[in-house]
Design an enzyme around this catalytic site. Structure first.
Site, short mmCIF file in Angstrom:
data_model
loop_
_atom_site.label_atom_id
_atom_site.label_comp_id
_atom_site.label_asym_id
_atom_site.label_seq_id
_atom_site.Cartn_x
_atom_site.Cartn_y
_atom_site.Cartn_z
N ASN A 9 1.12 -1.55 -0.11
CA ASN A 9 -0.41 -0.20 0.16
C ASN A 9 0.45 1.08 -0.32
O ASN A 9 1.30 1.27 1.00
CB ASN A 9 -0.64 -0.30 1.01
CG ASN A 9 -1.91 1.30 1.38
OD1 ASN A 9 -1.55 2.02 0.56
ND2 ASN A 9 -2.32 1.25 2.25
N LYS A 11 0.06 4.43 -0.57
CA LYS A 11 -0.94 5.47 -0.06
C LYS A 11 -0.38 6.51 -0.52
O LYS A 11 -0.51 6.34 -1.69
CB LYS A 11 -0.30 5.48 1.84
CG LYS A 11 0.03 4.76 2.63
CD LYS A 11 0.59 4.30 4.32
CE LYS A 11 0.32 3.10 5.00
NZ LYS A 11 -0.39 3.43 6.00
N HIS A 94 -9.85 1.69 4.85
CA HIS A 94 -8.13 1.53 5.81
C HIS A 94 -8.64 2.17 6.56
O HIS A 94 -8.95 3.39 6.81
CB HIS A 94 -7.12 1.91 4.43
CG HIS A 94 -5.61 2.18 5.12
ND1 HIS A 94 -5.21 2.72 5.87
CD2 HIS A 94 -4.97 0.31 5.18
CE1 HIS A 94 -4.26 2.33 6.23
NE2 HIS A 94 -3.68 1.17 5.53
N GLU A 96 -7.36 5.18 7.79
CA GLU A 96 -6.40 6.13 7.47
C GLU A 96 -7.87 7.00 6.80
O GLU A 96 -7.83 7.95 7.20
CB GLU A 96 -5.52 5.71 6.27
CG GLU A 96 -4.15 5.95 7.45
CD GLU A 96 -2.40 5.22 6.84
OE1 GLU A 96 -2.68 5.93 5.64
OE2 GLU A 96 -1.57 5.14 7.34
N GLU A 166 -5.42 -4.93 10.80
CA GLU A 166 -4.20 -4.23 10.78
C GLU A 166 -4.30 -3.45 12.10
O GLU A 166 -5.48 -2.03 12.10
CB GLU A 166 -4.55 -2.97 9.61
CG GLU A 166 -4.06 -3.56 7.82
CD GLU A 166 -3.97 -2.43 7.46
OE1 GLU A 166 -2.39 -3.01 6.31
OE2 GLU A 166 -4.03 -2.00 7.24
N GLY A 172 2.66 2.03 10.88
CA GLY A 172 3.28 3.24 10.44
C GLY A 172 3.66 4.20 11.90
O GLY A 172 4.95 4.87 12.02
N SER A 212 3.68 -2.37 10.11
CA SER A 212 4.58 -2.59 10.53
C SER A 212 5.52 -3.90 10.39
O SER A 212 6.46 -4.50 10.51
CB SER A 212 5.03 -2.51 12.16
OG SER A 212 4.86 -0.67 12.34
C1 PEP Z 1 -0.60 -0.04 6.20
O1 PEP Z 1 -0.72 1.45 5.48
O2 PEP Z 1 -2.14 -0.40 5.95
C2 PEP Z 1 0.45 -0.91 7.04
C3 PEP Z 1 0.13 -1.32 7.63
O3 PEP Z 1 1.39 0.50 7.02
P1 PEP Z 1 2.54 -0.07 7.73
O4 PEP Z 1 3.42 -1.57 6.83
O5 PEP Z 1 3.47 0.74 7.34
O6 PEP Z 1 2.63 -0.54 9.21
#
Ligand code: PEP
Length: 250
Positions: A9, A11, A94, A96, A166, A172, A212
């Site tokens: 992803n 973003k 997501h 976000e 998630e 992040g 992460s």
């Molecule tokens: C994401 O945005 O779906 C995500 C898992 O981000 P990160 O791997 O940076 O934590």
């Protein structure tokens, strides 16, 4: 036997020239990969990425769509628009988008239905906040989110849906859920799907972990019984890291 899926992803990152370079670099790495590799790129990269990924093992997805097909929704992009250029996957719900754009469970559900109507595979995200986890409500939150997201979908549509667990506190932040915690949260999602759609569907549906994921923790996470791969944010922007995650079992 469920296959492994590794989805990036990006973003709101990567200009088209960088996207093309990334895909060109990734192409030989995934040539013989048994894992499904998807890159969910910004709208402005879609067309270039689809061209660069033609005749490769890389699939291209979007990061959002609108719940209506056409209309007066300035700035939005619809499922028929994505489908018209060959987009095969889309991230929906997501955290976000839920947090910054106030996407409710109801909107997530409408978007999932719209994706299926146009034969675009949704990657639907669910996850709890740190407070919810500390209050012991993680399972309740994620199973509620999954029930609402999938409401009204047929068995066939659920089977074509990829779920991404998630935990919001892990996105992040550099904090990863332990492999056992991630696996048990994903098991509870699978059980909920089993209650709603039957054990056969629960056994087959692909459920990813996101939050992460890095080359150093991918193997432990992806080797767990119920984790079918990952949705990768930050580490999907760096070719070498993403390659090492894809090749986690080599
Ligand atoms: C994401 O945005 O779906 C995500 C898992 O981000 P990160 O791997 O940076 O934590």
């Amino acid at each position: 036997m469920r296959k492994k899926v590794i989805a990036g992803n990006w973003k709101m990152n990567m200009l088209p020239d960088a996207a093309i370079r990334f895909i060109d670099g990734l192409t030989p790495v995934v040539k013989d990969s048994q894992n499904e590799v998807i890159l969910c790129v910004p709208y402005t990269d879609l067309f270039y990425s689809l061209l660069a990924a033609q005749n490769t093992n890389i699939k291209i997805g979007a990061q959002n769509l609108h719940w209506e097909e056409f209309g007066a929704y300035t700035g939005e992009v619809s499922a028929p628009m994505l489908k018209s250029i060959g987009v095969q996957y889309v991230i929906i719900g997501h955290s976000e988008r839920r947090q910054y754009f106030k996407e409710s469970d109801d909107i997530v559900n409408k978007k999932l239905k719209m994706a299926h109507l146009h034969d675009i595979k949704p990657i639907v995200c669910v996850g709890e906040t740190l407070n919810e986890r500390e209050e012991g409500k993680a399972v309740e939150v994620i199973t509620n989110q999954i029930e609402k997201a999938l409401e009204g979908l047929s068995k066939e549509q659920v089977l074509k849906t990829i779920v991404a667990y998630e935990p919001i506190w892990a996105i992040g932040t550099g904090k990863t859920a332990t492999a056992d915690d991630a696996n048990s949260a994903i098991k509870s999602i699978r059980e909920k799907i089993g209650m709603l759609y039957g054990a056969d569907v629960a056994e087959e549906v692909i459920i990813l972990y996101g939050g992460s994921v890095k080359p150093t923790n991918a193997k432990e996470l992806f080797s767990m019984s119920d984790i079918d791969g990952g949705l990768i944010g930050g580490a999907s922007l760096k070719l070498e890291e993403f390659e090492n995650i894809i090749n986690y079992n080599k």
